[in-house]
Design an enzyme around this catalytic site. Structure first.
Site, PDB file in Angstrom:
ATOM      1  N   ASN A   8       1.064  -1.191   0.092  1.00  0.00           N
ATOM      2  CA  ASN A   8      -0.047   0.021   0.067  1.00  0.00           C
ATOM      3  C   ASN A   8       0.883   1.335   0.206  1.00  0.00           C
ATOM      4  O   ASN A   8       1.558   1.504   1.084  1.00  0.00           O
ATOM      5  CB  ASN A   8      -0.758  -0.071   1.225  1.00  0.00           C
ATOM      6  CG  ASN A   8      -1.918   1.219   1.281  1.00  0.00           C
ATOM      7  OD1 ASN A   8      -1.633   2.353   0.637  1.00  0.00           O
ATOM      8  ND2 ASN A   8      -2.729   1.105   2.109  1.00  0.00           N
ATOM      9  N   ALA A  10       0.368   4.347   0.534  1.00  0.00           N
ATOM     10  CA  ALA A  10       0.231   5.140   1.633  1.00  0.00           C
ATOM     11  C   ALA A  10       0.476   5.002   2.723  1.00  0.00           C
ATOM     12  O   ALA A  10       0.623   5.550   3.764  1.00  0.00           O
ATOM     13  CB  ALA A  10      -1.394   5.493   1.502  1.00  0.00           C
ATOM     14  N   CYS A  11       1.313   3.658   2.980  1.00  0.00           N
ATOM     15  CA  CYS A  11       1.638   3.102   4.124  1.00  0.00           C
ATOM     16  C   CYS A  11       2.988   3.492   4.426  1.00  0.00           C
ATOM     17  O   CYS A  11       3.885   2.705   3.501  1.00  0.00           O
ATOM     18  CB  CYS A  11       1.225   1.673   4.391  1.00  0.00           C
ATOM     19  SG  CYS A  11       1.733   0.805   5.912  1.00  0.00           S
ATOM     20  N   GLY A  12       3.707   3.903   5.546  1.00  0.00           N
ATOM     21  CA  GLY A  12       5.001   4.056   5.613  1.00  0.00           C
ATOM     22  C   GLY A  12       5.868   2.843   5.870  1.00  0.00           C
ATOM     23  O   GLY A  12       6.771   2.756   5.409  1.00  0.00           O
ATOM     24  N   ARG A  15       6.057   0.901   2.472  1.00  0.00           N
ATOM     25  CA  ARG A  15       7.196   1.992   1.630  1.00  0.00           C
ATOM     26  C   ARG A  15       8.507   1.603   2.132  1.00  0.00           C
ATOM     27  O   ARG A  15       9.389   1.485   1.393  1.00  0.00           O
ATOM     28  CB  ARG A  15       6.952   3.468   1.669  1.00  0.00           C
ATOM     29  CG  ARG A  15       5.607   3.833   0.957  1.00  0.00           C
ATOM     30  CD  ARG A  15       5.760   5.482   0.749  1.00  0.00           C
ATOM     31  NE  ARG A  15       5.814   6.180   1.951  1.00  0.00           N
ATOM     32  CZ  ARG A  15       4.865   6.651   2.722  1.00  0.00           C
ATOM     33  NH1 ARG A  15       3.553   6.415   2.525  1.00  0.00           N
ATOM     34  NH2 ARG A  15       5.173   7.209   3.893  1.00  0.00           N
TER      35      ARG A  15
END
Length: 108
Positions: A8, A10-12, A15
């Site tokens: 995802n 948007a997920c740190g 990433r």
């Protein structure tokens, strides 16, 4: 090495995990699971291969977990899996699948 990350962007944590994989010289297959969710069979296999319970593989934070009543301890694994398949944001992330095994990379 073949690697697949259920990601995802948007997920740190997701990433960071992707960056760690790439820093190791591996270009993984990136599956943005919110647009391309795993099948129920894939999800069951990933959870089992990672040595998790279904409940351990559910994401609570930032999801409709409570609104859907998934905090009820009497729900079966089948009911929880139904919810995860219907609402992929409930799948904890990131799962990383390699020939060496499957892990829920939390923390990265």
């Amino acid at each position: 090495m073949d690697a697949t990350i259920y990601h995802n962007p948007a997920c740190g944590t997701s990433r960071n995990t992707l960056a760690l994989i790439r820093a190791a010289g591996i270009e993984p297959t990136v599956v943005e699971y919110l647009q391309e969710p795993p099948t129920r069979e894939q999800l069951v296999a990933m959870i089992a291969d990672a040595g998790l319970t279904v409940r351990e593989a559910i994401r609570e934070k930032g999801t409709p977990y409570v609104d859907l009543g998934l905090d009820n301890p009497d729900l079966t694994d089948e009911q929880l899996l139904d919810a995860m398949v219907a609402t992929p944001i409930l799948i904890n992330r990131p799962f990383v699948v390699t020939p060496l095994g499957t892990r829920l990379a939390r923390p990265s």
